[in-house]
Design an enzyme around this catalytic site. Sequence first.
Site, PDB file in Angstrom:
ATOM      1  N   SER A 106      38.060  34.440  52.088  1.00  0.00           N
ATOM      2  CA  SER A 106      37.866  35.646  51.284  1.00  0.00           C
ATOM      3  C   SER A 106      38.289  36.888  52.038  1.00  0.00           C
ATOM      4  O   SER A 106      38.115  36.987  53.258  1.00  0.00           O
ATOM      5  CB  SER A 106      36.389  35.759  50.886  1.00  0.00           C
ATOM      6  OG  SER A 106      36.129  36.996  50.256  1.00  0.00           O
ATOM      7  N   ASP A 107      38.852  37.835  51.300  1.00  0.00           N
ATOM      8  CA  ASP A 107      39.098  39.164  51.846  1.00  0.00           C
ATOM      9  C   ASP A 107      37.753  39.871  52.021  1.00  0.00           C
ATOM     10  O   ASP A 107      36.737  39.438  51.470  1.00  0.00           O
ATOM     11  CB  ASP A 107      40.013  39.942  50.905  1.00  0.00           C
ATOM     12  CG  ASP A 107      40.340  41.326  51.444  1.00  0.00           C
ATOM     13  OD1 ASP A 107      40.390  41.483  52.668  1.00  0.00           O
ATOM     14  OD2 ASP A 107      40.543  42.246  50.628  1.00  0.00           O
ATOM     15  N   LYS A 108      37.734  40.942  52.778  1.00  0.00           N
ATOM     16  CA  LYS A 108      36.487  41.675  53.000  1.00  0.00           C
ATOM     17  C   LYS A 108      36.366  42.879  52.079  1.00  0.00           C
ATOM     18  O   LYS A 108      35.479  42.955  51.237  1.00  0.00           O
ATOM     19  CB  LYS A 108      36.382  42.142  54.461  1.00  0.00           C
ATOM     20  CG  LYS A 108      35.097  42.933  54.751  1.00  0.00           C
ATOM     21  CD  LYS A 108      35.061  43.421  56.170  1.00  0.00           C
ATOM     22  CE  LYS A 108      35.983  44.613  56.385  1.00  0.00           C
ATOM     23  NZ  LYS A 108      35.488  45.844  55.673  1.00  0.00           N
TER      24      LYS A 108
END
Length: 391
Positions: A106-108
């Site tokens: 996942s991206d942050k």
Amino acid sequence: MLLCLFQPGLFMSALTVIILILYFVINTFAIQGLSWVAECTPIYIQYFVKFFIIGVTVLVVAVPEGLPLAVTISLAYSVKKMMKDNNLVRHLDACETMGNATAICSDKTGTLTMNRMTVVQAYIGDTHYKNIPEPDVINPGTVDSLINSISVNSAYTTKILPPEKEGGLPRHVGNKTECALLGLVLNLKRDYQPIRDEIPEEKMYKVYTFNSSRKSMSTVLQNPDGGFRMYSKGASEIVLRKCSRILDAQGQPRVFKAKDREEMVRKVIEPMACDGLRTICVAYRDFPAEAGEPKWDNENDILNELTCIAVVGIEDPVRPEVPEAISKCQRAGITVRMVTGDNINTARAIATKCGILLPGEDFMCLEGKEFNRLIRNDKGEVRRKQTHHLL
């Protein structure tokens, strides 16, 4: 065989349409007591068309040859629902394969976090403020330099607008990091818009836009005396390396040596990063008129010898639903990983808040360069076995 399957399907399709129409008519005109109004005719027709489409769908599903179409329709519906949850799916087959997922990368920013950034700490005038200070405790000259730098050296499409509803939060439009810096301007009891009105984009002499290689943005303005002033901002670990001076408590530039930089990293930047803050350095450089016009294409010489104005720590709160969602994934046997371009200490702190990293457990944090070194061979090709081992 097809005819035998088609007739029951046709019967169920027609029965479904009739039931839906009867339910709608009885509920609308008998139970609710509404009357047929001419103005509402288009709305009623939309309902009847919807019922007809449902009937056709039942008919298509009943025929084996229509199964691929039914699957495509159901996948498209699933994709639309996921897009409403801000979970964009580029391939329809992704909905099928997600059921077999064992790892999620996942991206942050904006995914695990709320993407509503706010400056919560600052290092200004040799002082590390854990909370945003009042403007009267900072040297006025330093405040003016900071306000001018933030106001000019950011996209003019980035702005903070009043809340849509009374009592709500102000709306952030444009780049969220720049919105956080503009919020700092407002917290210092100043306004960025008059400065932008005085210096429109047409008056900017040179702009070095942000990119992944330089990790900074710079804007050059020409002074009335023929000299130039360049404002810069960017990742603190990058911009500070290019600073040779820093503004002290009296607002005067003093020499900023390598040992001073190391001390600032240790005492200011690393503690901010460990608190989950993104650190941004704001700086400037003056080019005197008597030295002539610099060679703007030589970025290595231009983006150097800067004077640091301030280092700010920007917080991006974790979405409240994220820790529980990650916990559910972990209980289901799915490993969740975070991929971000932030400082590794910031990434580690956010991952801990989300529950990706748990106290007492073994974990690994890798920067992009180290990760690429481990997964690629001497020819630069990705080694799949090594990649699977790391993931």
